[in-house]
Design a protein around this motif. Structure first.
Motif, PDB file in Angstrom:
ATOM      1  N   TRP A  33       0.845  -1.191   0.000  1.00 16.33           N
ATOM      2  CA  TRP A  33       0.000   0.000   0.000  1.00 16.33           C
ATOM      3  C   TRP A  33       0.881   1.242   0.000  1.00 16.33           C
ATOM      4  O   TRP A  33       1.909   1.285   0.679  1.00 16.33           O
ATOM      5  CB  TRP A  33      -0.900   0.013   1.231  1.00 16.33           C
ATOM      6  N   LEU A  34       0.477   2.261  -0.725  1.00 17.81           N
ATOM      7  CA  LEU A  34       1.180   3.545  -0.723  1.00 17.81           C
ATOM      8  C   LEU A  34       0.950   4.209   0.633  1.00 17.81           C
ATOM      9  O   LEU A  34      -0.192   4.325   1.084  1.00 17.81           O
ATOM     10  CB  LEU A  34       0.647   4.437  -1.844  1.00 17.81           C
ATOM     11  N   CYS A  35       2.042   4.609   1.281  1.00 19.19           N
ATOM     12  CA  CYS A  35       1.954   5.233   2.604  1.00 19.19           C
ATOM     13  C   CYS A  35       2.572   6.619   2.597  1.00 19.19           C
ATOM     14  O   CYS A  35       3.448   6.922   1.791  1.00 19.19           O
ATOM     15  CB  CYS A  35       2.672   4.368   3.638  1.00 19.19           C
ATOM     16  N   ARG A  36       2.119   7.435   3.505  1.00 17.59           N
ATOM     17  CA  ARG A  36       2.693   8.758   3.736  1.00 17.59           C
ATOM     18  C   ARG A  36       4.046   8.575   4.426  1.00 17.59           C
ATOM     19  O   ARG A  36       4.323   7.508   4.976  1.00 17.59           O
ATOM     20  CB  ARG A  36       1.769   9.584   4.623  1.00 17.59           C
ATOM     21  N   PRO A  37       4.890   9.602   4.456  1.00 16.47           N
ATOM     22  CA  PRO A  37       6.176   9.497   5.162  1.00 16.47           C
ATOM     23  C   PRO A  37       6.025   9.110   6.641  1.00 16.47           C
ATOM     24  O   PRO A  37       6.918   8.530   7.232  1.00 16.47           O
ATOM     25  CB  PRO A  37       6.784  10.895   5.022  1.00 16.47           C
ATOM     26  N   THR A  38       4.864   9.396   7.213  1.00 10.84           N
ATOM     27  CA  THR A  38       4.616   9.052   8.618  1.00 10.84           C
ATOM     28  C   THR A  38       4.323   7.566   8.801  1.00 10.84           C
ATOM     29  O   THR A  38       4.261   7.086   9.928  1.00 10.84           O
ATOM     30  CB  THR A  38       3.420   9.842   9.161  1.00 10.84           C
ATOM     31  N   GLY A  39       4.099   6.853   7.695  1.00 12.29           N
ATOM     32  CA  GLY A  39       3.804   5.432   7.766  1.00 12.29           C
ATOM     33  C   GLY A  39       2.331   5.098   7.669  1.00 12.29           C
ATOM     34  O   GLY A  39       1.960   3.938   7.499  1.00 12.29           O
ATOM     35  N   GLU A  40       1.461   6.097   7.755  1.00 16.07           N
ATOM     36  CA  GLU A  40       0.032   5.831   7.626  1.00 16.07           C
ATOM     37  C   GLU A  40      -0.327   5.689   6.146  1.00 16.07           C
ATOM     38  O   GLU A  40       0.302   6.316   5.285  1.00 16.07           O
ATOM     39  CB  GLU A  40      -0.792   6.936   8.277  1.00 16.07           C
ATOM     40  N   PRO A  41      -1.319   4.866   5.811  1.00 15.92           N
ATOM     41  CA  PRO A  41      -1.709   4.698   4.413  1.00 15.92           C
ATOM     42  C   PRO A  41      -2.178   6.016   3.797  1.00 15.92           C
ATOM     43  O   PRO A  41      -2.887   6.793   4.444  1.00 15.92           O
ATOM     44  CB  PRO A  41      -2.876   3.697   4.472  1.00 15.92           C
ATOM     45  N   ALA A  42      -1.734   6.263   2.580  1.00 17.83           N
ATOM     46  CA  ALA A  42      -2.141   7.479   1.874  1.00 17.83           C
ATOM     47  C   ALA A  42      -3.615   7.370   1.511  1.00 17.83           C
ATOM     48  O   ALA A  42      -4.107   6.302   1.161  1.00 17.83           O
ATOM     49  CB  ALA A  42      -1.304   7.666   0.616  1.00 17.83           C
ATOM     50  N   ALA A  43      -4.333   8.478   1.610  1.00 18.25           N
ATOM     51  CA  ALA A  43      -5.751   8.517   1.279  1.00 18.25           C
ATOM     52  C   ALA A  43      -6.015   9.723   0.379  1.00 18.25           C
ATOM     53  O   ALA A  43      -5.430  10.782   0.565  1.00 18.25           O
ATOM     54  CB  ALA A  43      -6.586   8.611   2.547  1.00 18.25           C
ATOM     55  N   PHE A  44      -6.890   9.538  -0.590  1.00 13.18           N
ATOM     56  CA  PHE A  44      -7.182  10.578  -1.561  1.00 13.18           C
ATOM     57  C   PHE A  44      -8.685  10.791  -1.661  1.00 13.18           C
ATOM     58  O   PHE A  44      -9.444   9.831  -1.705  1.00 13.18           O
ATOM     59  CB  PHE A  44      -6.645  10.187  -2.943  1.00 13.18           C
ATOM     60  N   THR A  45      -9.092  12.043  -1.725  1.00 14.59           N
ATOM     61  CA  THR A  45     -10.504  12.378  -1.872  1.00 14.59           C
ATOM     62  C   THR A  45     -10.956  12.181  -3.316  1.00 14.59           C
ATOM     63  O   THR A  45     -12.056  11.707  -3.567  1.00 14.59           O
ATOM     64  CB  THR A  45     -10.747  13.837  -1.453  1.00 14.59           C
ATOM     65  N   PHE A  46     -10.094  12.505  -4.266  1.00 16.24           N
ATOM     66  CA  PHE A  46     -10.451  12.460  -5.673  1.00 16.24           C
ATOM     67  C   PHE A  46      -9.770  11.294  -6.386  1.00 16.24           C
ATOM     68  O   PHE A  46      -8.578  11.034  -6.156  1.00 16.24           O
ATOM     69  CB  PHE A  46     -10.069  13.770  -6.372  1.00 16.24           C
ATOM     70  N   PHE A  47     -10.514  10.617  -7.250  1.00 14.93           N
ATOM     71  CA  PHE A  47      -9.985   9.482  -7.990  1.00 14.93           C
ATOM     72  C   PHE A  47      -8.781   9.893  -8.827  1.00 14.93           C
ATOM     73  O   PHE A  47      -7.790   9.172  -8.887  1.00 14.93           O
ATOM     74  CB  PHE A  47     -11.065   8.871  -8.891  1.00 14.93           C
ATOM     75  N   GLY A  48      -8.847  11.038  -9.496  1.00 12.74           N
ATOM     76  CA  GLY A  48      -7.755  11.489 -10.361  1.00 12.74           C
ATOM     77  C   GLY A  48      -6.443  11.634  -9.604  1.00 12.74           C
ATOM     78  O   GLY A  48      -5.380  11.275 -10.117  1.00 12.74           O
ATOM     79  N   ASP A  49      -6.507  12.142  -8.389  1.00 10.84           N
ATOM     80  CA  ASP A  49      -5.303  12.270  -7.563  1.00 10.84           C
ATOM     81  C   ASP A  49      -4.750  10.896  -7.199  1.00 10.84           C
ATOM     82  O   ASP A  49      -3.539  10.665  -7.253  1.00 10.84           O
ATOM     83  CB  ASP A  49      -5.605  13.052  -6.290  1.00 10.84           C
ATOM     84  N   ALA A  50      -5.635   9.983  -6.833  1.00  8.06           N
ATOM     85  CA  ALA A  50      -5.212   8.628  -6.477  1.00  8.06           C
ATOM     86  C   ALA A  50      -4.642   7.908  -7.691  1.00  8.06           C
ATOM     87  O   ALA A  50      -3.632   7.209  -7.588  1.00  8.06           O
ATOM     88  CB  ALA A  50      -6.382   7.849  -5.897  1.00  8.06           C
ATOM     89  N   TYR A  51      -5.261   8.091  -8.835  1.00  8.09           N
ATOM     90  CA  TYR A  51      -4.789   7.434 -10.054  1.00  8.09           C
ATOM     91  C   TYR A  51      -3.395   7.931 -10.433  1.00  8.09           C
ATOM     92  O   TYR A  51      -2.525   7.141 -10.801  1.00  8.09           O
ATOM     93  CB  TYR A  51      -5.778   7.669 -11.192  1.00  8.09           C
ATOM     94  N   SER A  52      -3.163   9.236 -10.316  1.00  8.89           N
ATOM     95  CA  SER A  52      -1.839   9.793 -10.614  1.00  8.89           C
ATOM     96  C   SER A  52      -0.785   9.230  -9.661  1.00  8.89           C
ATOM     97  O   SER A  52       0.320   8.882 -10.081  1.00  8.89           O
ATOM     98  CB  SER A  52      -1.866  11.318 -10.506  1.00  8.89           C
ATOM     99  N   ALA A  53      -1.132   9.127  -8.392  1.00  9.40           N
ATOM    100  CA  ALA A  53      -0.204   8.560  -7.418  1.00  9.40           C
ATOM    101  C   ALA A  53       0.067   7.091  -7.720  1.00  9.40           C
ATOM    102  O   ALA A  53       1.190   6.617  -7.609  1.00  9.40           O
ATOM    103  CB  ALA A  53      -0.765   8.715  -6.003  1.00  9.40           C
TER     104      ALA A  53
END
Length: 66
Positions: A33-53
């Motif tokens: 799973w893609l995680c933030r630098p803090t170690g928590e899972p990254a979360a996205f409000t918009f599909f386009g942002d998540a798709y780019s990531a």
């Protein structure tokens, strides 16, 4: 399938987390799973942002890519 039987996370690469009401990003090849630098899972409000990531996170070539 009843609503309570639906999987919590579903989809391919970009997945909807119904509990968090956000999109999450997963590398389908490794299951990581893609995680933030803090170690928590990254979360996205918009599909386009998540798709780019996801495109940046998943390193293997997908069908049709050169």
């Amino acid at each position: 399938m009843r609503h309570d039987q639906l999987p919590r996370l579903h989809g391919y690469g970009v997945r909807w987390d119904a509990e968090a009401d956000r999109y999450r990003v997963r590398n389908e090849m490794t299951g990581e799973w893609l995680c933030r630098p803090t170690g928590e899972p990254a979360a996205f409000t918009f599909f386009g942002d998540a798709y780019s990531a996801w495109r940046a996170f998943e390193v293997h070539k997908r069908p049709g890519e050169k």
